[in-house]
Design an enzyme around this catalytic site. Structure first.
Site, short mmCIF file in Angstrom:
data_model
loop_
_atom_site.label_atom_id
_atom_site.label_comp_id
_atom_site.label_asym_id
_atom_site.label_seq_id
_atom_site.Cartn_x
_atom_site.Cartn_y
_atom_site.Cartn_z
N ASP A 62 4.97 26.12 3.12
CA ASP A 62 5.08 26.95 2.32
C ASP A 62 4.77 28.41 3.24
O ASP A 62 3.82 28.54 4.26
CB ASP A 62 3.52 27.15 1.49
CG ASP A 62 3.47 27.80 0.26
OD1 ASP A 62 4.36 28.83 0.03
OD2 ASP A 62 3.31 26.83 -0.94
N GLU A 77 10.21 31.15 -4.52
CA GLU A 77 9.41 31.56 -5.39
C GLU A 77 9.78 32.84 -6.10
O GLU A 77 9.60 33.75 -5.32
CB GLU A 77 8.06 31.46 -5.39
CG GLU A 77 7.41 31.47 -6.72
CD GLU A 77 5.63 31.88 -6.53
OE1 GLU A 77 5.02 31.53 -7.49
OE2 GLU A 77 5.38 32.43 -5.57
N ASP A 121 -9.38 13.30 0.95
CA ASP A 121 -10.51 13.89 1.95
C ASP A 121 -10.62 12.67 3.14
O ASP A 121 -10.72 11.65 2.48
CB ASP A 121 -11.72 14.40 1.24
CG ASP A 121 -12.69 14.56 2.32
OD1 ASP A 121 -12.48 14.95 3.50
OD2 ASP A 121 -14.05 14.54 1.84
N ASN A 158 -12.90 12.86 5.87
CA ASN A 158 -14.09 13.08 6.62
C ASN A 158 -15.43 13.41 5.84
O ASN A 158 -16.24 14.24 6.37
CB ASN A 158 -13.83 14.19 7.75
CG ASN A 158 -13.59 15.50 7.25
OD1 ASN A 158 -13.45 15.72 6.06
ND2 ASN A 158 -13.62 16.33 8.20
N HIS A 197 0.81 24.11 -8.60
CA HIS A 197 -0.61 24.45 -8.21
C HIS A 197 -1.02 25.82 -9.20
O HIS A 197 -2.33 26.06 -9.11
CB HIS A 197 -0.88 24.79 -7.03
CG HIS A 197 -0.32 25.99 -6.19
ND1 HIS A 197 1.20 25.93 -6.26
CD2 HIS A 197 -0.58 27.03 -5.88
CE1 HIS A 197 1.40 27.00 -5.73
NE2 HIS A 197 0.45 27.60 -5.48
N ASP A 198 -0.13 26.37 -9.68
CA ASP A 198 -0.31 27.79 -10.48
C ASP A 198 -0.30 27.63 -12.03
O ASP A 198 -0.85 28.51 -13.03
CB ASP A 198 0.49 28.78 -10.34
CG ASP A 198 0.40 29.26 -8.95
OD1 ASP A 198 -0.74 29.20 -8.37
OD2 ASP A 198 1.39 29.90 -8.20
N ASP A 236 -16.23 15.79 3.64
CA ASP A 236 -16.53 17.22 3.59
C ASP A 236 -16.41 17.73 2.15
O ASP A 236 -16.38 18.88 1.83
CB ASP A 236 -16.26 18.10 4.70
CG ASP A 236 -14.76 18.36 4.58
OD1 ASP A 236 -13.95 17.77 3.91
OD2 ASP A 236 -14.21 19.40 5.41
N ASP A 271 6.85 31.73 -0.72
CA ASP A 271 5.87 32.38 -1.73
C ASP A 271 6.27 33.95 -1.99
O ASP A 271 6.77 34.68 -1.25
CB ASP A 271 4.43 32.56 -1.18
CG ASP A 271 3.29 32.83 -2.21
OD1 ASP A 271 3.16 32.03 -3.04
OD2 ASP A 271 3.01 33.73 -1.84
N ASP A 285 -7.45 17.26 3.40
CA ASP A 285 -7.08 17.38 4.70
C ASP A 285 -5.96 16.78 5.31
O ASP A 285 -5.20 15.73 4.41
CB ASP A 285 -8.37 17.07 5.73
CG ASP A 285 -9.00 15.88 5.49
OD1 ASP A 285 -8.13 14.83 5.49
OD2 ASP A 285 -9.86 15.72 5.27
O1 TEU Z 1 2.17 32.98 -7.22
C1 TEU Z 1 2.58 34.10 -7.56
C2 TEU Z 1 2.72 34.20 -9.03
O2 TEU Z 1 3.74 35.13 -9.32
C3 TEU Z 1 1.88 33.58 -9.88
O3 TEU Z 1 2.32 32.32 -10.51
C4 TEU Z 1 0.50 33.58 -9.59
O4 TEU Z 1 -0.07 32.32 -9.11
C5 TEU Z 1 -0.38 33.82 -10.93
O5 TEU Z 1 -0.63 33.09 -11.61
C6 TEU Z 1 0.02 35.13 -11.75
O6 TEU Z 1 -0.51 35.34 -12.77
C7 TEU Z 1 2.19 32.61 -5.62
C8 TEU Z 1 1.43 31.28 -5.26
O7 TEU Z 1 2.17 30.27 -5.79
C9 TEU Z 1 -0.10 31.29 -5.88
O8 TEU Z 1 -0.71 30.37 -5.68
C10 TEU Z 1 -0.69 32.61 -5.10
O9 TEU Z 1 -1.84 32.71 -5.36
C11 TEU Z 1 0.00 33.86 -5.08
O10 TEU Z 1 1.63 33.68 -4.97
C12 TEU Z 1 0.09 34.92 -4.16
O11 TEU Z 1 0.13 34.24 -2.76
CA CA Z 2 -12.05 16.93 4.79
#
Ligand code: TEU
Ligand code: CA
Length: 558
Positions: free
Chosen positions: A104, A261, A27, A29, A334-335, A31, A205, A35
């Site tokens: 992305d 993906e 971050d 700023n 991130h998932d 908040d 995605d 960013d």
């Molecule tokens: O993820 C799609 C996906 O198939 C999964 O990994 C999903 O995150 C979920 O955990 C299923 O249980 C992609 C992105 O990486 C994810 O962050 C998004 O939420 C999703 O598509 C929708 O755009």
């Molecule tokens: Ca910020």
């Protein structure tokens, strides 16, 4: 660039990609939200680490129902992240630091607040109607039994026209209709617009979900609240046609890196997506190895790791694509919950197991992806209350467990805690100052309290840290073509504790030995006598021939 081991040499095969989840990186700023200016500040760090490409999770305008994976304007920047000027500066500065930027691309769906959808829902003859997937209800109910990925039905009723629209994710993420050539052209134009700005590629995605089976048949509902759309949505009938069109019209005109993906993709299917002659993508993110520990409740059950099975899966991908296409290599994003907590050890053997996991992955054939914080061994979070979670997926799932399935709250909480995507989304741990140096304001999601021990600053000063080890793994790849282009062979396939394989290129052989347990185990590598002089990567202080200590990893170059 020529050929190596029968594979055409390209920069993206030799690269290491680093994923940034902008909301949680830095971050600037106060908040409490990461960013673009924050990322700019950290570019020297990334250059020091030695990575080549930054993949930015979505930075576009979004109402943030799914943290930017619901885009309301593809040619604008999310208000919280900054402005287009900030983005242009980030791109210029990144290039100055020898870092490429991969965006992305989220085009299986948009936000319901996108102008296309606002128009589309108005009337059945609106010019944008066919940008989305609309169907009549069946006897007053949804058009079919599909469930959305984030709970509930995959259909939402819309009063204006008395019809339903499809959303394979949240109701605020309506699926785009790729069968409409006008929509496809809109997407292609938008991609070219970003590439003309100078971005270096796309992570796409759920790109294997863009072509749905006509008729949208009901899915299998056995033991589930809703029907499973997988066979009718993943790898659908026209997906390769559309990707080839995208490649011809857009990608082939630029020198870019692409990764799609692709949940539920098989290695056979992947040969079409990433085959060197397919004219589609460079790589896919497959999910098979990430699903190896799933059980009764899918990802919400985490079984103990079956290493033999994991080796089998990764080996199938390594040998299946060797000389045919290219692999992506990842443990985290991130998932996914944090790998050191999942298949390593985030207590006594934190340092060693994080290094072992890095070694095991980075020595395979393919392009490695590092998710922010992985390089310092960031761990899962010891969440204690449901209101610490932010992610729509886990909050809906908790609700389903408790209110629809009738699971008791403790069990539901334990499942969410272990598998929630929020484990990966807590702020980057930079130093031991307030909020780990992420923000001087109140962070949008709490910082993992272990930031006082696990942070970049402390590890930068410690040559024995996970961070220095990762830096070294990256450097080793740069200096040794065998790591990039060598062929792969699994060793000790049935060993339940050790992941061992070798790589070969010309006269050279690389042996990789990784102990996935907290016990000492004996190993004997067929065809090789362990020789300490040939040890090139090691995560331990001691060396005993034929025995690996807990989470020990060794790489020999012969
Ligand atoms: O993820 C799609 C996906 O198939 C999964 O990994 C999903 O995150 C979920 O955990 C299923 O249980 C992609 C992105 O990486 C994810 O962050 C998004 O939420 C999703 O598509 C929708 O755009
Ligand atoms: Ca910020």
């Amino acid at each position: 660039m020529g050929q190596k081991n029968g594979i055409e040499k390209t920069w993206w095969k030799e690269s290491v990609v680093y994923q940034i989840y902008p909301r949680s990186y830095q971050d600037s700023n106060k908040d409490g939200i990461g960013d673009l200016q924050g990322i700019i500040k950290r570019l020297p760090y990334l250059q020091w680490l030695g990575v080549d490409v930054i993949w930015l999770s979505p930075i576009y305008k979004s109402p943030n129902d799914d943290n930017g994976y619901d885009i309301s304007e593809y040619r604008d920047i999310m208000t919280e992240f900054g402005t287009m000027e900030d983005f242009d500066l980030l791109l210029t500065e990144a290039h100055k630091h020898d870092l490429k930027i991969m965006l992305d691309l989220v085009v299986n769906h948009s936000s319901d607040e996108h102008a296309w959808f606002v128009e589309s829902r108005k009337s059945t003859d609106n010019p944008y109607r066919d940008y989305y997937i609309w169907r009549e209800g069946k006897e007053g109910k949804e058009p079919n039994n599909w469930g959305g990925s984030f709970g509930g039905s995959a259909w939402k009723y819309d009063e204006a026209t008395n019809m339903y629209f499809l959303h394979t994710f949240s109701p605020k993420q309506p699926d785009l209709n790729w069968d409409n050539p006008v929509l496809r052209d809109e997407v292609f134009k938008m991609m070219s617009w970003w590439l003309d700005k100078g971005v270096d590629g796309f992570r796409m995605d759920v790109i294997n979900m863009i072509s749905k089976v006509p008729g949208l048949p009901d899915g299998n509902q056995e033991g589930r609240l809703y029907g499973d759309f997988t066979p009718y949505v993943m790898n659908g009938p026209h997906v390769h046609e559309y990707l080839q069109e995208m490649n011809q019209k857009v990608l082939s005109k630029y020198d870019v890196i692409t990764v799609g993906e692709a949940p539920a993709v098989t290695v056979e299917e992947a040969k079409q997506y990433v085959g060197f002659d397919s004219g589609e993508l460079n790589m896919v993110f497959e999910f098979e190895h990430m699903c190896v520990d799933e059980g009764q409740y899918g990802k919400w059950t985490k079984l103990p790791l079956d290493l033999v099975k994991l080796k089998e899966i990764l080996t199938k991908w390594q040998t299946g694509l060797d000389g045919i296409g290219w692999n992506s290599l990842y443990w985290n994003n991130h998932d996914q919950p944090r790998i050191v907590s999942r298949w390593g050890n985030d207590g006594e053997y934190h340092n060693k197991s994080a290094k072992m996991l890095g070694t095991c992955l980075h020595m395979m054939q393919g392009t490695p992806y590092i998710y922010q914080g992985e390089e310092i061994g960031m761990t899962n979070v010891d969440f204690t209350s449901i209101d610490q979670f932010r992610d729509i997926e886990c909050l809906n799932q908790y609700d389903d467990f408790v209110n629809k399935i009738g699971m008791d709250k403790e069990e539901a909480f334990a499942r969410i805690k272990k598998s929630s995507r929020d484990n990966a989304r807590t702020p980057m741990q930079w130093d031991s100052s307030v909020n780990g140096g992420f923000s001087e304001g109140a962070p949008w999601i709490e910082v993992n309290p272990n930031y006082t021990d696990i942070n970049v600053e402390a590890q930068k000063e410690d040559k024995n840290s996970i961070l220095h080890f990762y830096k070294n793994l990256i450097k080793y790849r740069k200096d040794h073509e065998i790591v990039v282009y060598g062929s792969y062979e699994l060793l000790l396939a049935d060993d339940p504790n050790v992941f061992a394989y070798k790589r070969s290129l010309g006269e050279q052989t690389l042996y990789v030995l990784c102990n996935f347990t907290d016990q000492s185990v004996d190993v004997e590598i067929p065809g090789y006598e362990e020789d300490k002089n040939q040890l090139v990567i090691h995560n331990d202080t001691e060396w005993t021939k034929g025995t690996l200590r807990p989470y020990e990893a060794r790489v020999y170059l012969v």
